[in-house]
Design a protein around this motif. Structure first.
Motif, short mmCIF file in Angstrom:
data_model
loop_
_atom_site.label_atom_id
_atom_site.label_comp_id
_atom_site.label_asym_id
_atom_site.label_seq_id
_atom_site.Cartn_x
_atom_site.Cartn_y
_atom_site.Cartn_z
N TYR A 17 0.84 -1.19 0.00
CA TYR A 17 0.00 0.00 0.00
C TYR A 17 0.88 1.24 0.00
N LEU A 18 0.25 2.40 -0.10
CA LEU A 18 0.98 3.67 -0.03
C LEU A 18 1.25 3.97 1.44
N VAL A 19 2.52 3.99 1.83
CA VAL A 19 2.88 4.06 3.25
C VAL A 19 3.79 5.24 3.54
N PHE A 20 3.48 5.95 4.63
CA PHE A 20 4.32 7.03 5.14
C PHE A 20 4.78 6.64 6.54
N LEU A 21 6.08 6.64 6.78
CA LEU A 21 6.63 6.36 8.09
C LEU A 21 7.30 7.63 8.62
N GLY A 22 6.91 8.04 9.82
CA GLY A 22 7.40 9.31 10.33
C GLY A 22 8.10 9.22 11.67
N GLN A 23 9.15 9.99 11.80
CA GLN A 23 9.87 10.18 13.05
C GLN A 23 9.68 11.63 13.48
N CYS A 24 9.47 11.86 14.77
CA CYS A 24 9.27 13.21 15.30
C CYS A 24 10.37 13.53 16.30
N ALA A 25 10.95 14.71 16.16
CA ALA A 25 12.08 15.08 17.01
C ALA A 25 11.90 16.50 17.52
N LEU A 27 13.70 -0.20 9.62
CA LEU A 27 12.61 -1.16 9.49
C LEU A 27 12.76 -2.04 8.25
N ASN A 28 13.68 -1.66 7.35
CA ASN A 28 13.93 -2.51 6.18
C ASN A 28 14.44 -3.89 6.56
N THR A 29 15.03 -4.01 7.75
CA THR A 29 15.50 -5.32 8.21
C THR A 29 14.35 -6.16 8.78
N ILE A 30 13.26 -5.50 9.12
CA ILE A 30 12.10 -6.19 9.71
C ILE A 30 11.06 -6.53 8.65
N PHE A 31 10.83 -5.57 7.74
CA PHE A 31 9.80 -5.76 6.71
C PHE A 31 10.46 -5.95 5.35
N ASN A 32 9.95 -6.88 4.59
CA ASN A 32 10.42 -7.10 3.22
C ASN A 32 9.56 -6.25 2.28
N PHE A 33 9.85 -4.97 2.25
CA PHE A 33 9.01 -4.04 1.51
C PHE A 33 9.02 -4.33 0.01
N SER A 34 7.85 -4.30 -0.60
CA SER A 34 7.76 -4.42 -2.05
C SER A 34 8.20 -3.13 -2.72
N HIS A 35 8.14 -2.02 -1.98
CA HIS A 35 8.66 -0.73 -2.43
C HIS A 35 8.95 0.09 -1.18
N GLN A 36 9.82 1.08 -1.29
CA GLN A 36 10.19 1.87 -0.12
C GLN A 36 9.08 2.84 0.29
N PRO A 37 8.68 2.82 1.58
CA PRO A 37 7.71 3.80 2.06
C PRO A 37 8.34 5.20 2.05
N TYR A 38 7.49 6.21 2.11
CA TYR A 38 7.98 7.58 2.28
C TYR A 38 8.54 7.72 3.70
N ASN A 39 9.70 8.31 3.81
CA ASN A 39 10.34 8.53 5.11
C ASN A 39 10.23 10.01 5.46
N LEU A 40 9.49 10.32 6.51
CA LEU A 40 9.26 11.71 6.92
C LEU A 40 9.92 11.99 8.26
N ASN A 41 10.49 13.19 8.40
CA ASN A 41 11.06 13.61 9.68
C ASN A 41 10.44 14.93 10.07
N PHE A 42 9.62 14.92 11.12
CA PHE A 42 8.93 16.12 11.58
C PHE A 42 9.77 16.81 12.65
N ILE A 43 10.05 18.09 12.43
CA ILE A 43 10.84 18.85 13.40
C ILE A 43 10.18 20.20 13.64
N PRO A 44 10.23 20.70 14.89
CA PRO A 44 9.65 22.03 15.17
C PRO A 44 10.58 23.16 14.79
N VAL A 45 11.84 22.83 14.48
CA VAL A 45 12.83 23.83 14.09
C VAL A 45 12.48 24.41 12.72
N LEU A 46 12.73 25.69 12.54
CA LEU A 46 12.62 26.31 11.22
C LEU A 46 14.01 26.22 10.59
#
Length: 318
Positions: free
Chosen positions: A219-227, A243-262
């Motif tokens: 499916y269309l997947v977004f994985l996010g880390q918040c700092a 997580l690539n070592t845990i899941f055998n992804f058929s395609h790479q999910p979007y990797n998002l990094n949310f930060i409060p910094v400008l």
């Protein structure tokens, strides 16, 4: 007593110096900030590492002052950029290079102020309050992600202490990873799953999935880390990739990094693009612009938490 600790004055990093200037207005250390006020801030604060001053200790006082003025000018240039970039979302006003906090604060302004505080949480000397803010930042990131996805997409907070972990997944990380694999329509490596500690979040804070109405894999997947931190966030940009070592992804999910910094220079570009490799940085500007892109904003429940946190931030004495 709750106290706002200025700590290091990041005069060589305009985007952080501008944050400190705004926070000094929020906590009431100043009613307004001028060039002269920032000179005093530099003089009174803990200095950051300035290689020019370390390597040239014999500089004449006039030359040192000229360098300080360049730092202050850099800070005000960044503040001017913010006035234009955020428009009505910006909770401060600039008049003849004097910065003041708006007399009337809107919901959008409150969200900006909350993210501002989260970009320097270490300055608030209340550990429990910092933890509350960090958890709330994840909620805001999840709402921003929801705006980026279709209306029927599913958004979950995967943090170990979240309601979603207790209600939809489990508090056991191993079982949660198995459930997540099913939700993503992907396969997992059971040998690697059982190697994980049963507690924790596996380096994943939020998940967004658009599930197609069929039995096809992937499916269309977004994985996010918040700092919610000032400096350490670049170390987290690639955590979801583990997580690539845990899941055998058929395609790479979007990797998002949310930060409060400008994390911008005065042109709006990233300060250092190295940290944007293989992930999408969603910083303060992108978060607020995404949340208010259709004029809807945060849910009432989340906004009330934001307002409460900002009001408490303002109560910290400098």
């Amino acid at each position: 007593m709750t106290k706002f600790v200025r700590g290091e004055v990041p005069k060589t990093r305009p985007f952080q110096f501008a944050d400190l200037a705004e926070l000094l207005l929020l906590v009431g250390d100043y009613d307004e900030l001028s060039h002269g006020d920032l000179e005093a801030v530099i003089t009174q604060g803990v200095p950051d590492s300035d290689p020019d001053e370390k390597s040239d200790n014999t500089d004449h006082a006039v030359e040192v002052n000229a360098r300080e003025q360049r730092y202050i000018k850099g800070c005000f240039n960044h503040l001017t950029y913010r006035v234009n970039a955020f428009d009505d979302i910006y909770p401060f006003e600039m008049d003849q290079e004097v910065l003041v906090k708006k007399a009337s604060i809107s919901q959008q302004n409150y969200v900006y102020l909350f993210l501002l505080g989260c970009s320097r949480l270490g300055s608030f000397n209340d550990l429990k309050f910092r933890q509350v803010c960090a958890h709330l930042f994840v909620e805001i990131a999840a709402q921003a992600l929801k705006k980026l996805m279709s209306a029927n997409s599913k958004i979950w907070i995967f943090d170990a202490n979240s309601d979603d972990r207790r209600s939809h997944f489990t508090t056991n990380l191993q079982e949660s990873l198995r459930i997540l694999a099913r939700e993503m329509s992907e396969r997992h490596d059971e040998m690697v799953v059982i190697q994980q500690e049963p507690s924790g979040d596996g380096g994943l804070d939020i998940v967004g999935i658009h599930q197609f109405p069929d039995k096809g894999r992937g499916y269309l997947v977004f994985l996010g880390q918040c700092a919610a931190q000032k400096d350490g966030w670049p170390k987290k940009t690639l955590e979801p990739r583990r997580l690539n070592t845990i899941f055998n992804f058929s395609h790479q999910p979007y990797n998002l990094n949310f930060i409060p910094v400008l994390y911008r220079n005065i042109t709006g570009a990233w300060v250092n693009e190295v940290y944007t490799a293989d992930c999408v940085i969603v910083d303060r500007l992108r978060i607020v612009k995404t949340i208010y892109q259709n004029g809807e904003g945060l849910s009432l429940k989340v906004f009330q938490k934001v307002k409460s946190c900002v009001d408490k931030m303002a109560s910290f004495s400098g």
